[in-house]
Design an enzyme around this catalytic site. Structure first.
Site, PDB file in Angstrom:
ATOM      1  N   TYR A 180       0.863  -1.186   0.000  1.00 19.41           N
ATOM      2  CA  TYR A 180       0.000   0.000   0.000  1.00 19.41           C
ATOM      3  C   TYR A 180       0.898   1.233   0.000  1.00 19.41           C
ATOM      4  CZ  TYR A 180      -4.096   2.705   1.608  1.00 19.41           C
ATOM      5  OH  TYR A 180      -5.110   3.604   1.724  1.00 19.41           O
ATOM      6  N   ARG A 233      -5.734  10.815 -10.863  1.00 25.20           N
ATOM      7  CA  ARG A 233      -5.054  11.458  -9.733  1.00 25.20           C
ATOM      8  C   ARG A 233      -4.635  10.374  -8.754  1.00 25.20           C
ATOM      9  NH1 ARG A 233      -7.352  12.142  -4.586  1.00 25.20           N
ATOM     10  NH2 ARG A 233      -5.793  10.538  -4.417  1.00 25.20           N
ATOM     11  N   LYS A 251      -5.863  -1.532  -2.624  1.00 28.19           N
ATOM     12  CA  LYS A 251      -6.994  -1.231  -1.725  1.00 28.19           C
ATOM     13  C   LYS A 251      -7.781  -2.511  -1.434  1.00 28.19           C
ATOM     14  CE  LYS A 251      -6.803   3.404  -1.471  1.00 28.19           C
ATOM     15  NZ  LYS A 251      -6.884   4.254  -0.289  1.00 28.19           N
ATOM     16  N   GLU A 323     -11.935   5.613  -6.528  1.00 27.26           N
ATOM     17  CA  GLU A 323     -10.624   5.863  -5.955  1.00 27.26           C
ATOM     18  C   GLU A 323      -9.748   6.665  -6.909  1.00 27.26           C
ATOM     19  OE1 GLU A 323      -9.936   4.314  -2.712  1.00 27.26           O
ATOM     20  OE2 GLU A 323      -8.448   5.912  -2.816  1.00 27.26           O
ATOM     21  N   ASP A 324      -9.188   7.719  -6.396  1.00 28.08           N
ATOM     22  CA  ASP A 324      -8.178   8.489  -7.119  1.00 28.08           C
ATOM     23  C   ASP A 324      -8.635   8.997  -8.491  1.00 28.08           C
ATOM     24  OD1 ASP A 324      -6.878   7.937  -4.809  1.00 28.08           O
ATOM     25  OD2 ASP A 324      -5.083   7.090  -5.711  1.00 28.08           O
ATOM     26  N   ASP A 346     -13.641   7.047  -1.599  1.00 28.95           N
ATOM     27  CA  ASP A 346     -12.675   6.881  -0.514  1.00 28.95           C
ATOM     28  C   ASP A 346     -11.918   8.173  -0.226  1.00 28.95           C
ATOM     29  OD1 ASP A 346     -11.222   5.339   1.321  1.00 28.95           O
ATOM     30  OD2 ASP A 346      -9.643   4.953  -0.143  1.00 28.95           O
ATOM     31  N   ASP A 347     -11.603   8.920  -1.270  1.00 25.04           N
ATOM     32  CA  ASP A 347     -10.789  10.130  -1.094  1.00 25.04           C
ATOM     33  C   ASP A 347     -11.591  11.257  -0.464  1.00 25.04           C
ATOM     34  OD1 ASP A 347      -8.388   9.051  -2.426  1.00 25.04           O
ATOM     35  OD2 ASP A 347      -9.776   8.901  -4.100  1.00 25.04           O
ATOM     36  N   ASN A 488      -0.169  12.052   0.062  1.00 30.93           N
ATOM     37  CA  ASN A 488       0.562  10.815  -0.190  1.00 30.93           C
ATOM     38  C   ASN A 488       1.199  10.823  -1.581  1.00 30.93           C
ATOM     39  OD1 ASN A 488      -0.282   9.544   2.254  1.00 30.93           O
ATOM     40  ND2 ASN A 488      -2.292   9.232   1.328  1.00 30.93           N
ATOM     41  N   ASN A 532      -4.763   7.630   7.583  1.00 33.71           N
ATOM     42  CA  ASN A 532      -4.988   7.116   6.231  1.00 33.71           C
ATOM     43  C   ASN A 532      -6.342   6.411   6.184  1.00 33.71           C
ATOM     44  OD1 ASN A 532      -4.841   5.145   3.936  1.00 33.71           O
ATOM     45  ND2 ASN A 532      -2.857   6.142   3.677  1.00 33.71           N
TER      46      ASN A 532
HETATM   47  O1  LIG Z   1      -4.123   5.557  -0.875  1.00 35.83           O
HETATM   48  C1  LIG Z   1      -3.860   6.193   0.172  1.00 35.83           C
HETATM   49  O2  LIG Z   1      -2.859   5.977   0.849  1.00 35.83           O
HETATM   50  C2  LIG Z   1      -4.816   7.226   0.661  1.00 35.83           C
HETATM   51  C3  LIG Z   1      -5.594   7.756  -0.463  1.00 35.83           C
HETATM   52  O3  LIG Z   1      -6.681   7.316  -0.763  1.00 35.83           O
HETATM   53  C4  LIG Z   1      -4.962   8.750  -1.342  1.00 35.83           C
HETATM   54  O4  LIG Z   1      -3.930   9.323  -0.986  1.00 35.83           O
HETATM   55  O5  LIG Z   1      -5.497   8.948  -2.430  1.00 35.83           O
HETATM   56 MG   LIG Z   2      -7.090   7.523  -2.814  1.00 40.76          MG
END
Ligand SMILES: O=C([O-])CC(=O)C(=O)O
Ligand SMILES: [Mg+2]
Length: 632
Positions: A180, A233, A251, A323-324, A346-347, A488, A532
């Site tokens: 991770y 992203r 994840k 995610e992202d 999640d973000d 991060n 996190n």
């Molecule tokens: O993935 C991770 O460590 C936390 C998160 O969702 C991000 O930074 O986008």
């Molecule tokens: Mg993320």
């Protein structure tokens, strides 16, 4: 625990040891309403596949393994999901050794070696899972470069799934930074170069109009959680296109290791609509589409086809975790599909819940109530505005004050300076609620001096922005400044743990998105916490699954937050920690899941009836455990 083969033998029609090279394979047929018209063709082609390649497709109804794992399979395998009339569950011999779900390597017993045609295919030694674990940890520690550890552990995941999860669960603090954040970030940057075994499902623009067909290529039919990215992203590293796949894969490994979701019920997906990353487009090893990102209507239509196909294929209780995604799409997707699908960003939401938990816990160290604090954010994107809104919501609930009032204690700085009302016209919609009356201020330092926050939160994805002056200013106006450097991976962290403690003479309450080692300052050891979303999403998802929730509600985020904050012990506080250690994460996840499920029942959003009485116990009983099963 019931043996895999015994479990299968109990199930419907079985054809045992009947298919040539796949001798010993067990084939189960006849599930689902739509089996009749498909049966002959699919059955035939499947068997052909087995004869020729020892192909193996795992049992979607998951009767394998017995015990608690069946809870999911049986609950979730609704008729409409079971459109495939055939399933092949266990192979043997050479094929068995190459099936990561069933492979045990040298741990196969003498009896199993006899019964499953393994004689000669393995050296004579028989070792326990514990010894395998010991050897693997020893080997992993030989690699000094984190990316090499990442590659070794990913190889294990595709070779022997149970050993991978056992290793991860038993060594969570050591291995989390590998599978991770932060190493997964570097893995994504170099994904094309290190690519060996495909993991997850790739859905590119080439598949436009055929997404449902692509979903059906995935061997599992019962999916409970999808983590999907479009790679625009990735952490704070920007647009990594198709190579963002490392994130959904990582994840979902955590969904299983930390939250106990079955690996077979988890599906990582990367949507490839191109990339604007010039260096990737020029990179000969790039694995994605070589074109600029699709945007506007084309993007929206493609995502809509995806969302529709997912619901059609897996039903309405599958959790889709975004995610992202880049800000401009993340907010829109969440708003658009939040009313029709079980979606979670999640973000925006996971990060918000974990940060709120840390802040509530931090009140034990700094005193005062949430409403008595003043918050300043650097970064007004998904994480920043998501956290800000959840804090305001919690304040509003606690004090019965309108949320608009509560927002006034929260200030955000973006790349153009403090967000103030005079900028309102030019602001993106998600920033507008934070445009308070104030004279314009151009930079963070100016904002810290003017606002005098008690809490400083970095969420901009840009590293080294909490400068010495910024941190010292925080220390000059607060006895115990709360400083959260959330961006991060480590390279994008707003400041390091060492900087935070040194520049505040050890007075900071510090936590960061990426892990930092303990710091010694003036003879005292400071242990930074990791703020996190990994603390939240596994338990949150588990709570949704076990209650059969059909929608995510903000109150569930507050419930998750409350459960996490309640897990911080006096002993943790004494070390300055505002999060519990990850070593207890399965217990923490069970508590989060229970609180989330309870909220789902309370809100009438749960479909699994009757409601289990003790939700913590129930959540624990539903968790996947990766110890080897014995095969008869
Ligand atoms: O993935 C991770 O460590 C936390 C998160 O969702 C991000 O930074 O986008
Ligand atoms: Mg993320």
């Amino acid at each position: 625990m019931a043996a895999a083969l015994i479990a299968l033998q109990r199930s419907t029609t079985l054809l045992r040891r009947s298919v040539g090279a796949g001798a010993g394979a067990v084939v189960r047929c006849g599930v689902g309403r739509e089996q009749a018209p498909l049966k002959g063709v699919v059955m035939e082609s499947t068997l052909k596949g087995i004869r020729e390649e020892g192909a193996s497709v795992l049992d979607p109804k998951s009767t394998v393994g017995g015990g608690v794992e069946d809870v999911y399979g049986e609950d979730r395998a609704t008729e409409e999901q079971l459109v495939t009339p055939w399933t092949l569950s266990v192979a043997s011999g050479y094929t068995l050794l190459r099936n990561p779900v069933y492979n045990k390597g040298l741990a196969f017993t003498e009896k199993e070696r006899d019964a499953h045609y393994l004689r000669g295919l393995l050296p004579p030694a028989i070792v326990s899972q514990e010894l395998q674990e010991k050897k693997l940890m020893h080997n992993l520690r030989q690699y000094e470069v984190p990316l090499q550890r990442y590659m070794a552990i990913m190889d294990l995941q595709v070779r022997n799934e149970r050993l991978f999860y056992k290793l991860l669960i038993d060594n969570v603090e050591e291995l989390l930074p590998i599978v991770y954040t932060p190493t997964v970030g570097e893995a994504c940057q170099k994904y094309g170069c290190i690519f060996r075994h495909p993991q997850g499902l790739y859905i590119s623009l080439k598949e436009k109009g055929k997404i449902l067909e692509v979903l059906k290529n995935w061997p599992q039919r019962t999916i409970q959680v999808i983590v999907v990215t479009d790679g625009e992203r990735i952490l704070g590293l920007g647009d990594l296109g198709c190579q963002g796949m490392g994130i959904p894969v990582g994840k979902l490994s955590l969904y299983t290791a930390l939250g106990g979701l079955r690996p077979s019920a988890c599906l990582p997906i990367t949507i490839d609509v191109g990339t604007n990353n010039e260096s990737l487009l020029k990179d000969e090893f790039y694995i994605g589409l070589r074109q600029k990102r699709a945007t506007g209507q084309e993007y929206a239509d493609f995502l809509h086809e995806f969302m529709t196909a997912v619901k059609q294929n897996y039903g309405e209780k599958v959790l889709i975790q975004f995610e992202d995604f880049a800000n401009h799409n993340a907010f829109e997707l969440l708003a658009k599909y939040g009313t029709t699908h079980l979606v979670f960003n999640d973000d925006i939401q996971g990060t918000a819940s974990v940060v709120l938990a840390g802040l509530v816990a931090a009140l034990n160290l700094v005193g005062g109530s949430l409403t008595e604090h003043t918050f300043l954010f650097l970064g007004a994107g998904e994480a920043g505005t998501g956290i800000a809104e959840l804090i305001a919501l919690e304040m509003s609930k606690r004090t019965k004050t309108p949320v608009e009032e509560c927002r006034k204690r929260i200030w955000l700085v973006d790349s153009k300076g403090l967000i103030v009302s005079s900028r309102k016209e030019s602001l993106q919609h998600f920033k507008k609620p934070w445009a308070h009356e104030h004279e314009p201020i151009k930079d963070l330092l100016g904002a810290v001096k003017a606002i005098k926050p008690t809490v400083l939160i970095g969420s901009s994805g840009v590293g080294k922005t909490f400068t010495k002056e910024v941190v010292e200013t925080m220390a000059s106006c607060n006895e115990k400044p709360i400083i959260l450097a959330l961006s991060n991976p480590t390279s994008q962290s707003e400041c390091t743990a060492e900087e935070a403690y040194t520049w505040t003479q050890g007075r900071a309450i510090f936590a960061s998105g990426s892990p930092f080692d303990p710091v010694e300052f003036n003879g005292k050891i400071f242990v930074p916490g990791q703020a996190n979303n990994a603390y939240i999403f596994p338990g949150f998802g588990l709570g949704l699954v076990i209650s059969g929730a059909i929608r995510v509600h903000d109150d569930m985020l507050l419930a998750a937050s409350e459960a996490l904050a309640a897990q911080v012990t006096q002993e943790n506080f004494e070390k300055g920690l505002i999060y519990p250690p990850f070593t207890n994460i399965r217990k923490i996840s069970a508590n989060i899941a229970a609180n989330v499920a309870a909220k789902a029942y309370e809100l009438g959003l749960a479909t699994k009836l009757p409601r289990p009485e003790n939700l913590v116990k129930y959540a624990e009983s539903c968790m996947y455990t990766p110890v080897y099963r014995s095969y008869r």
